[in-house]
Design a protein around this motif. Structure first.
Motif, mmCIF file in Angstrom:
data_model
loop_
_atom_site.group_PDB
_atom_site.id
_atom_site.type_symbol
_atom_site.label_atom_id
_atom_site.label_comp_id
_atom_site.label_asym_id
_atom_site.label_seq_id
_atom_site.Cartn_x
_atom_site.Cartn_y
_atom_site.Cartn_z
ATOM 1 N N VAL A 57 -56.482 -35.723 -13.595
ATOM 2 C CA VAL A 57 -55.719 -35.369 -14.786
ATOM 3 C C VAL A 57 -54.657 -36.411 -15.088
ATOM 4 O O VAL A 57 -54.478 -36.852 -16.230
ATOM 5 N N ALA A 58 -53.931 -36.804 -14.049
ATOM 6 C CA ALA A 58 -52.768 -37.666 -14.265
ATOM 7 C C ALA A 58 -53.151 -39.056 -14.753
ATOM 8 O O ALA A 58 -52.502 -39.611 -15.647
ATOM 9 N N LEU A 59 -54.199 -39.622 -14.183
ATOM 10 C CA LEU A 59 -54.528 -41.002 -14.519
ATOM 11 C C LEU A 59 -54.830 -41.187 -15.998
ATOM 12 O O LEU A 59 -54.309 -42.114 -16.629
ATOM 13 N N PRO A 60 -55.636 -40.324 -16.627
ATOM 14 C CA PRO A 60 -55.854 -40.511 -18.070
ATOM 15 C C PRO A 60 -54.786 -39.878 -18.951
ATOM 16 O O PRO A 60 -54.502 -40.389 -20.044
ATOM 17 N N CYS A 61 -54.209 -38.756 -18.509
ATOM 18 C CA CYS A 61 -53.332 -37.997 -19.404
ATOM 19 C C CYS A 61 -51.919 -38.546 -19.474
ATOM 20 O O CYS A 61 -51.315 -38.586 -20.553
ATOM 21 N N ILE A 62 -51.371 -38.935 -18.329
ATOM 22 C CA ILE A 62 -49.971 -39.390 -18.330
ATOM 23 C C ILE A 62 -49.777 -40.605 -19.233
ATOM 24 O O ILE A 62 -48.845 -40.627 -20.054
ATOM 25 N N PRO A 63 -50.611 -41.651 -19.160
ATOM 26 C CA PRO A 63 -50.406 -42.779 -20.086
ATOM 27 C C PRO A 63 -50.503 -42.372 -21.551
ATOM 28 O O PRO A 63 -49.712 -42.820 -22.383
ATOM 29 N N ILE A 64 -51.487 -41.501 -21.856
ATOM 30 C CA ILE A 64 -51.655 -41.088 -23.255
ATOM 31 C C ILE A 64 -50.446 -40.287 -23.724
ATOM 32 O O ILE A 64 -49.913 -40.515 -24.818
ATOM 33 N N ILE A 65 -50.006 -39.339 -22.899
ATOM 34 C CA ILE A 65 -48.865 -38.499 -23.287
ATOM 35 C C ILE A 65 -47.600 -39.323 -23.408
ATOM 36 O O ILE A 65 -46.833 -39.186 -24.375
ATOM 37 N N VAL A 66 -47.359 -40.201 -22.445
ATOM 38 C CA VAL A 66 -46.132 -41.010 -22.466
ATOM 39 C C VAL A 66 -46.114 -41.939 -23.675
ATOM 40 O O VAL A 66 -45.118 -42.017 -24.405
ATOM 41 N N VAL A 67 -47.227 -42.629 -23.901
ATOM 42 C CA VAL A 67 -47.271 -43.569 -25.031
ATOM 43 C C VAL A 67 -47.142 -42.824 -26.358
ATOM 44 O O VAL A 67 -46.422 -43.268 -27.266
ATOM 45 N N SER A 68 -47.825 -41.678 -26.480
ATOM 46 C CA SER A 68 -47.723 -40.898 -27.718
ATOM 47 C C SER A 68 -46.301 -40.392 -27.924
ATOM 48 O O SER A 68 -45.795 -40.381 -29.054
ATOM 49 N N ALA A 69 -45.659 -39.965 -26.827
ATOM 50 C CA ALA A 69 -44.273 -39.493 -26.938
ATOM 51 C C ALA A 69 -43.340 -40.619 -27.349
ATOM 52 O O ALA A 69 -42.447 -40.428 -28.188
ATOM 53 N N LEU A 612 -54.478 -38.728 -37.204
ATOM 54 C CA LEU A 612 -55.827 -38.799 -36.651
ATOM 55 C C LEU A 612 -55.793 -39.391 -35.247
ATOM 56 O O LEU A 612 -56.459 -38.901 -34.323
ATOM 57 N N LEU A 613 -55.015 -40.447 -35.086
ATOM 58 C CA LEU A 613 -54.885 -41.079 -33.779
ATOM 59 C C LEU A 613 -54.301 -40.110 -32.764
ATOM 60 O O LEU A 613 -54.838 -39.941 -31.658
ATOM 61 N N LEU A 614 -53.208 -39.451 -33.132
ATOM 62 C CA LEU A 614 -52.595 -38.486 -32.226
ATOM 63 C C LEU A 614 -53.518 -37.297 -31.985
ATOM 64 O O LEU A 614 -53.556 -36.747 -30.876
ATOM 65 N N GLY A 615 -54.256 -36.887 -33.019
ATOM 66 C CA GLY A 615 -55.160 -35.752 -32.873
ATOM 67 C C GLY A 615 -56.280 -36.031 -31.889
ATOM 68 O O GLY A 615 -56.586 -35.204 -31.022
ATOM 69 N N PHE A 616 -56.897 -37.207 -31.986
ATOM 70 C CA PHE A 616 -57.971 -37.543 -31.054
ATOM 71 C C PHE A 616 -57.431 -37.714 -29.631
ATOM 72 O O PHE A 616 -58.101 -37.359 -28.656
ATOM 73 N N LYS A 617 -56.230 -38.258 -29.514
ATOM 74 C CA LYS A 617 -55.630 -38.354 -28.185
ATOM 75 C C LYS A 617 -55.339 -36.971 -27.620
ATOM 76 O O LYS A 617 -55.508 -36.724 -26.413
ATOM 77 N N PHE A 618 -54.917 -36.071 -28.487
ATOM 78 C CA PHE A 618 -54.667 -34.697 -28.044
ATOM 79 C C PHE A 618 -55.968 -34.051 -27.569
ATOM 80 O O PHE A 618 -55.991 -33.364 -26.528
ATOM 81 N N ILE A 619 -57.040 -34.250 -28.325
ATOM 82 C CA ILE A 619 -58.337 -33.699 -27.913
ATOM 83 C C ILE A 619 -58.747 -34.290 -26.569
ATOM 84 O O ILE A 619 -59.247 -33.587 -25.681
#
Length: 768
Positions: A57-69, A612-619
């Motif tokens: 979970v952490a390896l893909p999600c943390i970078p996406i969440i941090v960068v999006s935030a 759209l970018l944030l939405g696909f990252k959320f998915i």
């Protein structure tokens, strides 16, 4: 396959119903499926499973969440919301229409649509931040597929446990499953699809689920960089306008109203004028406040604020300026009209405002013929008569009405005037304003015109010698009778005019006149603005006489037709009326205003590609989290993690070499150590090569065909618990558990050929 369930555990296999006792008695050295002790249980490593799930979970999600935030923080922390400001000062957008499909597509592709955020930040930095995840997402699929491996491992465990061999994968399908769980993108997807449609062989679970999971992850990994690229292209630097409402206490004074003056020196304390007495004529005697008199004598009548008048007329340093507007004066009017009004030179493109002032509009038509100019008449060469009540002499500065005809009048010769003006009670010039005796001495009775308190005011004006005798002037070529009566080469013309005073409210936006509203002013304003002209023949009001001459000169010298003379003169009269009375006015506080900054450089962030970018990252994150929760809640991760770890080339190699712990060691080194003897055509000294089991002669066919007849069934790969408390892959073929060497050989050699096992590729020949 007989099993003994103890919770989520699978007891070691003690017998195989489909394999005879002869088979079960084969030495464990040669049987990877040999019976294990009943006391041995597959180990549970809950901590290791949690680490695997959390890491997945952490390896893909943390970078996406941090960068999006970080991206959202930068956008909303530095976002600028363009204010529309006061509704009266609002300027509607003039964006080009997107009705054309091609234009719309270009707009969406290059600008991301109309909706956008404006961020006071470097656009390159914003697009760089947004692109961080897009660059690494394609490399994160293996971490996510590690979570899918929990489900795959659980499936194989359960089916092995229940002896449901039909739901176990064949060696080829296991090979495809391991490739899919490796998460290496399109390659495994293509191979799986070709295998399915080429061999027409049904894919057993969990292969379809793994295929779908990798497909979704790969598709998202492709879409996100594409949308990220679109976002980068559509995010552009732009310059916007920001509006700021100012405090009413800080409002500027760009409007104009009458100056009441002071107690010591009153100017217009009671409005445009006051009642001064009775002249016994058409109207009572009324005095305008734009004129001053120190003694009741013609030489003592002057313009109020003559210095301000001179500054405005001569374009000296002053805040006063005459502006103009041409257009309909109301929303229900379609007729254009030109109005001149008081403005302020301090108006700029950094301040929008709404102000009140006064304006004058004048319309004139040629009336030389209508007024019956009598040039070359034997009795009077210069007289004219527009009606029984309005007539005079073009060499006089004011009308002199005769009781019967022009020949009865004592015109008094040339009089010395080249221009003149006279006011009438109506537009038909049917009756001139009466003369009044405004003083008991100093002037002869009847020598001054009464000021008509009406709006609009009507007057006739005349001129002699405009244009001068210049044969190059286009008017001479036509000898228009309205300008050159009776073909005379001396220019003599008469105009019939009406002048209207308006209360004006206007808005000034972005350095230009934005809106204009004019309403008819009180009748008294007609007398106020006409006073300097009506009395212009008084010596103290010589500036007014000069403005009439200047208007006649400009009209005669620049006009190309008689109609041009009327139009030009009308405009000059309106400007002169305002100029001569400016000394009676003072600045007036603006009704509303706002500061305008039209030079703010910002990044335009289009909403469509952003969300759209944030939405696909959320998915993407949501899929990973759902997989992690499912792996934790439904796959018994403490037990399954060991199996999951073996769903790889390394895991199968460990099973082949009968060392399950190899998956926790350096597989390359282990495999290399076992291949070194093979290079020299030797055999490992520490291991006895695993041999496939021989099927017992009395064993029934797996296919369950007719008596005495065996049916062919594809080999399947299952799991068997070992004495060490782990799991071992075994191959079920022809009714017996066999070595998984064929699978291992295929996968390991593929890895070796791809160079993924380093020097192991040099030993490729040893596996043949």
């Amino acid at each position: 396959m007989a099993t003994n369930m103890d919770g989520d555990k699978i007891d070691p296999i003690t017998e195989k119903p489909i394999v005879s006792a002869t088979v079960t008695a084969i030495n464990a050295e040669t049987d990877p499926g040999a019976l294990e002790s009943d006391a041995a249980k597959p180990s549970r490593d809950f901590k290791q499973a949690i680490y695997a799930i959390v890491g997945g979970v952490a390896l893909p999600c943390i970078p996406i969440i941090v960068v999006s935030a970080v991206l959202l923080y930068v956008i909303f922390e530095h976002r600028i919301v363009p204010r529309e400001g006061w509704p009266d000062l609002y300027v509607a957008s003039t964006q080009a229409s997107t009705d054309n499909v091609t234009t719309l597509i270009k707009e969406i592709r290059h600008q991301g649509g109309k909706a956008a955020y404006y961020v006071h930040y470097n656009p390159s930095t914003i697009t760089t931040i947004a692109s961080w995840t897009g660059r690494v997402i394609p490399y994160l699929s293996s971490s996510i597929m590690a979570l899918v491996a929990f489900f795959a491992a659980r499936h194989i465990v359960v089916k092995s446990k229940h002896g449901d061999h039909t739901q176990l994968p064949t060696p080829e399908q296991l090979t495809l499953l391991i490739s899919l769980l490796g998460g290496s993108g399109f390659g495994p997807l293509k191979e799986t699809a070709l295998y399915r449609w080429g061999r027409k062989e049904k894919l057993v679970a969990p292969l379809p689920a793994a295929f779908a999971a990798l497909g979704v992850i790969t598709l998202l990994g492709l879409i996100i960089p594409i949308v990220d690229t679109w976002f980068g292209v559509a995010t552009q630097p732009v310059t916007i306008t920001q509006l700021y409402n100012t405090s009413t206490k800080a409002y500027h004074s760009y409007g104009r109203n009458l100056n009441p003056g002071t107690a010591e020196y009153p100017i217009c304390p009671d409005g445009p004028g006051y009642q001064a007495g009775s002249g016994g004529g058409y109207q009572e005697w009324w005095w305008p406040c734009n004129l001053i008199i120190s003694m009741q004598h013609e030489n003592d009548v002057y313009l109020e604020g003559s210095q301000a008048v001179a500054d405005l007329q001569l374009a000296q340093s002053t805040n006063d300026v005459i502006s103009n507007y041409t257009g309909p004066l109301s929303s229900d009017s379609t007729q254009n009209q030109t109005v001149f009004f008081y403005g302020d030179t301090r108006s700029s493109n950094t301040l929008d405002f709404k102000a009140q002032t006064l304006g004058v509009s004048t319309q004139c038509i040629m009336a030389t013929t209508m007024c019956g100019y009598l040039n070359n008449n034997e009795t009077d060469d210069w007289s004219f008569r527009c009606s029984e009540g309005f007539g005079g002499d073009v060499t006089y500065g004011y009308p002199n009405v005769w009781p019967a005809n022009a020949s009865d009048a004592d015109s008094g010769g040339t009089g010395g005037y080249t221009t003149g003006i006279g006011y009438a009670i109506d537009a038909q010039l049917s009756e001139a304003a009466p003369m009044v005796n405004w003083t008991d001495g100093g002037l002869v009775e009847g020598t001054i015109q009464s000021l008509l308190r009406q709006n609009p005011t009507h007057f006739a004006t005349w001129a002699v010698g405009y244009p001068s005798d210049d044969i190059k002037n286009p008017l001479f070529s036509s000898l228009d009778p309205q300008v050159f009566p009776n073909n005379s080469l001396t220019a003599v013309w008469i105009l019939n005019c009406s002048s209207t005073v308006y209360d004006v409210t206007y808005t000034y936006v972005d350095g230009a006149l934005h809106s204009f509203n004019a309403t008819l002013a009180e009748p008294v304003w007609g007398a106020f603005f006409s006073a300097p002209f009506a009395w212009s023949y008084l010596k103290g009001l010589r500036p007014a006489q000069l403005t009439l001459e200047n208007a006649a000169f400009k009209a005669g010298s620049t006009a190309k037709t008689a109609a041009d003379i009327a139009t030009i003169y009308a405009k000059e009269y309106s400007k002169a009326a305002l100029q001569l009375s400016v000394g009676a006015f003072q600045p007036y506080v603006n009704d509303i205003e706002q500061v305008r900054n039209s030079s703010i450089s910002v990044a335009r962030i289009p909403l469509v590609p952003l969300y759209l970018l944030l939405g696909f990252k959320f998915i993407y994150v949501l899929v990973v989290i759902i997989l992690a929760i499912g792996a934790y809640c439904f796959t018994h991760p403490a037990e399954t993690e060991v199996v999951k770890a073996q769903l790889s080339v390394q895991g199968l190699a460990a099973a082949h070499f009968d060392q399950p712990d190899l998956v926790r060691k350096n597989v390359v080194q282990e495999v290399q150590s076992r291949l070194d003897p093979a290079k020299n055509r030797g055999s490992p000294t520490s291991e006895t090569p695993v041999q496939p089991l021989e099927r017992a002669a009395t064993a029934p066919a797996l296919g369950g065909g007719p008596a005495g007849e065996a049916t062919e069934e594809l080999p399947k790969v299952g799991l068997m618990p070992t004495r060490a408390g782990t799991w071992k892959f075994v191959l079920l073929a022809d009714g017996a558990w066999q070595s998984v060497k064929p699978i291992v050989q295929t996968l390991v050699l593929n890895e070796a050929k791809a160079g993924k096992l380093g020097d192991i590729g040099d030993a490729y020949a040893a596996w043949k």
